[in-house]
Design a protein around this motif. Structure first.
Motif, PDB file in Angstrom:
ATOM      1  N   ALA A   1     -32.985   7.564   2.808  1.00  0.00           N
ATOM      2  CA  ALA A   1     -33.199   6.550   3.842  1.00  0.00           C
ATOM      3  C   ALA A   1     -32.099   5.502   3.734  1.00  0.00           C
ATOM      4  CB  ALA A   1     -34.567   5.906   3.665  1.00  0.00           C
ATOM      5  N   THR A   2     -31.463   5.192   4.863  1.00  0.00           N
ATOM      6  CA  THR A   2     -30.428   4.161   4.915  1.00  0.00           C
ATOM      7  C   THR A   2     -30.817   3.138   5.968  1.00  0.00           C
ATOM      8  OG1 THR A   2     -29.048   5.117   6.661  1.00  0.00           O
ATOM      9  CG2 THR A   2     -28.711   5.959   4.413  1.00  0.00           C
ATOM     10  N   ARG A   3     -30.033   2.087   6.090  1.00  0.00           N
ATOM     11  CA  ARG A   3     -30.314   1.071   7.125  1.00  0.00           C
ATOM     12  C   ARG A   3     -30.233   1.669   8.523  1.00  0.00           C
ATOM     13  NH1 ARG A   3     -26.649  -2.735   3.948  1.00  0.00           N
ATOM     14  NH2 ARG A   3     -25.103  -1.558   5.097  1.00  0.00           N
ATOM     15  N   ARG A   4     -29.395   2.708   8.703  1.00  0.00           N
ATOM     16  CA  ARG A   4     -29.224   3.320  10.028  1.00  0.00           C
ATOM     17  C   ARG A   4     -30.219   4.440  10.289  1.00  0.00           C
ATOM     18  NH1 ARG A   4     -23.572   5.364  11.202  1.00  0.00           N
ATOM     19  NH2 ARG A   4     -24.669   5.925  13.090  1.00  0.00           N
ATOM     20  N   GLY A   5     -30.995   4.817   9.302  1.00  0.00           N
ATOM     21  CA  GLY A   5     -31.966   5.890   9.466  1.00  0.00           C
ATOM     22  C   GLY A   5     -31.821   6.938   8.378  1.00  0.00           C
ATOM     23  N   LEU A   6     -32.520   8.034   8.555  1.00  0.00           N
ATOM     24  CA  LEU A   6     -32.534   9.113   7.579  1.00  0.00           C
ATOM     25  C   LEU A   6     -31.240   9.913   7.649  1.00  0.00           C
ATOM     26  CD1 LEU A   6     -34.586  10.103   5.508  1.00  0.00           C
ATOM     27  CD2 LEU A   6     -35.369  11.754   7.192  1.00  0.00           C
ATOM     28  N   ALA A   7     -30.623  10.154   6.501  1.00  0.00           N
ATOM     29  CA  ALA A   7     -29.389  10.926   6.431  1.00  0.00           C
ATOM     30  C   ALA A   7     -29.581  12.103   5.487  1.00  0.00           C
ATOM     31  CB  ALA A   7     -28.230  10.065   5.941  1.00  0.00           C
TER      32      ALA A   7
ATOM     33  N   VAL B   1     -19.437  14.158   8.340  1.00  0.00           N
ATOM     34  CA  VAL B   1     -19.437  13.181   7.248  1.00  0.00           C
ATOM     35  C   VAL B   1     -19.506  11.785   7.852  1.00  0.00           C
ATOM     36  CG1 VAL B   1     -18.167  12.234   5.281  1.00  0.00           C
ATOM     37  CG2 VAL B   1     -18.130  14.713   5.719  1.00  0.00           C
ATOM     38  N   SER B   2     -20.614  11.099   7.571  1.00  0.00           N
ATOM     39  CA  SER B   2     -20.866   9.791   8.169  1.00  0.00           C
ATOM     40  C   SER B   2     -20.937   8.672   7.143  1.00  0.00           C
ATOM     41  CB  SER B   2     -22.190   9.812   8.933  1.00  0.00           C
ATOM     42  OG  SER B   2     -22.210  10.849   9.875  1.00  0.00           O
ATOM     43  N   LEU B   3     -21.157   9.019   5.887  1.00  0.00           N
ATOM     44  CA  LEU B   3     -21.270   7.995   4.858  1.00  0.00           C
ATOM     45  C   LEU B   3     -21.016   8.602   3.489  1.00  0.00           C
ATOM     46  CD1 LEU B   3     -24.474   7.757   3.284  1.00  0.00           C
ATOM     47  CD2 LEU B   3     -24.848   8.122   5.706  1.00  0.00           C
ATOM     48  N   ILE B   4     -20.653   7.743   2.570  1.00  0.00           N
ATOM     49  CA  ILE B   4     -20.561   8.122   1.162  1.00  0.00           C
ATOM     50  C   ILE B   4     -21.698   7.389   0.475  1.00  0.00           C
ATOM     51  CG2 ILE B   4     -19.212   7.979  -0.948  1.00  0.00           C
ATOM     52  CD1 ILE B   4     -16.694   8.104   0.795  1.00  0.00           C
ATOM     53  N   TYR B   5     -22.600   8.137  -0.140  1.00  0.00           N
ATOM     54  CA  TYR B   5     -23.772   7.550  -0.784  1.00  0.00           C
ATOM     55  C   TYR B   5     -23.540   7.575  -2.290  1.00  0.00           C
ATOM     56  CZ  TYR B   5     -28.602   6.320  -1.619  1.00  0.00           C
ATOM     57  OH  TYR B   5     -29.734   5.666  -2.008  1.00  0.00           O
TER      58      TYR B   5
ATOM     59  N   ALA C   1     -24.761  12.638   6.114  1.00  0.00           N
ATOM     60  CA  ALA C   1     -24.589  12.870   7.545  1.00  0.00           C
ATOM     61  C   ALA C   1     -25.891  12.547   8.262  1.00  0.00           C
ATOM     62  CB  ALA C   1     -24.197  14.323   7.815  1.00  0.00           C
ATOM     63  N   TYR C   2     -25.757  11.834   9.357  1.00  0.00           N
ATOM     64  CA  TYR C   2     -26.917  11.555  10.205  1.00  0.00           C
ATOM     65  C   TYR C   2     -27.135  12.745  11.128  1.00  0.00           C
ATOM     66  CZ  TYR C   2     -26.464   6.863   8.425  1.00  0.00           C
ATOM     67  OH  TYR C   2     -26.386   5.784   7.585  1.00  0.00           O
ATOM     68  N   PRO C   3     -28.340  12.911  11.669  1.00  0.00           N
ATOM     69  CA  PRO C   3     -28.601  14.039  12.577  1.00  0.00           C
ATOM     70  C   PRO C   3     -27.622  14.054  13.748  1.00  0.00           C
ATOM     71  CG  PRO C   3     -30.650  12.928  12.003  1.00  0.00           C
ATOM     72  CD  PRO C   3     -29.531  12.075  11.471  1.00  0.00           C
ATOM     73  N   LEU C   4     -27.194  15.256  14.103  1.00  0.00           N
ATOM     74  CA  LEU C   4     -26.304  15.407  15.262  1.00  0.00           C
ATOM     75  C   LEU C   4     -27.097  15.155  16.523  1.00  0.00           C
ATOM     76  CD1 LEU C   4     -24.395  18.649  14.233  1.00  0.00           C
ATOM     77  CD2 LEU C   4     -23.599  16.293  14.093  1.00  0.00           C
ATOM     78  N   ALA C   5     -26.491  14.467  17.466  1.00  0.00           N
ATOM     79  CA  ALA C   5     -27.157  14.179  18.733  1.00  0.00           C
ATOM     80  C   ALA C   5     -26.147  14.340  19.861  1.00  0.00           C
ATOM     81  CB  ALA C   5     -27.725  12.761  18.733  1.00  0.00           C
ATOM     82  N   PHE C   6     -26.382  15.318  20.703  1.00  0.00           N
ATOM     83  CA  PHE C   6     -25.492  15.576  21.830  1.00  0.00           C
ATOM     84  C   PHE C   6     -26.291  15.520  23.123  1.00  0.00           C
ATOM     85  CE2 PHE C   6     -23.646  17.934  18.254  1.00  0.00           C
ATOM     86  CZ  PHE C   6     -22.384  17.377  18.225  1.00  0.00           C
ATOM     87  N   THR C   7     -25.649  15.102  24.186  1.00  0.00           N
ATOM     88  CA  THR C   7     -26.301  15.099  25.486  1.00  0.00           C
ATOM     89  C   THR C   7     -26.304  16.528  26.041  1.00  0.00           C
ATOM     90  OG1 THR C   7     -24.262  14.750  26.720  1.00  0.00           O
ATOM     91  CG2 THR C   7     -25.428  12.773  25.942  1.00  0.00           C
ATOM     92  N   ALA C   8     -27.124  16.764  27.025  1.00  0.00           N
ATOM     93  CA  ALA C   8     -27.169  18.078  27.673  1.00  0.00           C
ATOM     94  C   ALA C   8     -25.805  18.435  28.256  1.00  0.00           C
ATOM     95  CB  ALA C   8     -28.241  18.100  28.756  1.00  0.00           C
TER      96      ALA C   8
END
Length: 91
Positions: A24-30, A57-61, A75-82
């Protein structure tokens, strides 16, 4: 998992590792990955054995208790638009 990134002043460095878990991070679950990682790798794709993109790669923990240190890629979950999915399928 594999990463081809540009750590520090190096370029095109290939690394291999494993999914470690979640944090868990400030930006959400990674998702965390047990693989060598360094500043400059941000934005590198994380691929599974079938060469499918599973993260970026979104962060170094880092954990440090003064006696030892553990550093993991995150890495945070990938999110793409349709629309982005449709565009990606046309290549």
């Amino acid at each position: 998992m594999t990463v081809l990134g540009n750590p520090g002043d190096m370029s095109a460095q290939f690394r291999h590792g494993y999914v470690a878990g979640e944090v868990a991070t400030r930006r959400g679950l990674a998702t965390t990955f047990d693989l060598r990682i360094y500043y400059g790798d941000s934005g590198s794709g994380i691929f599974n054995r079938r060469n499918q993109l599973v993260g970026v790669v979104s962060l170094i923990y880092t954990l440090d208790d003064g006696r030892s240190q553990l550093t993991m890629a995150g890495a945070y979950p990938l999110a793409f638009t349709a629309e982005q999915w449709r565009e990606a399928r046309t290549y």
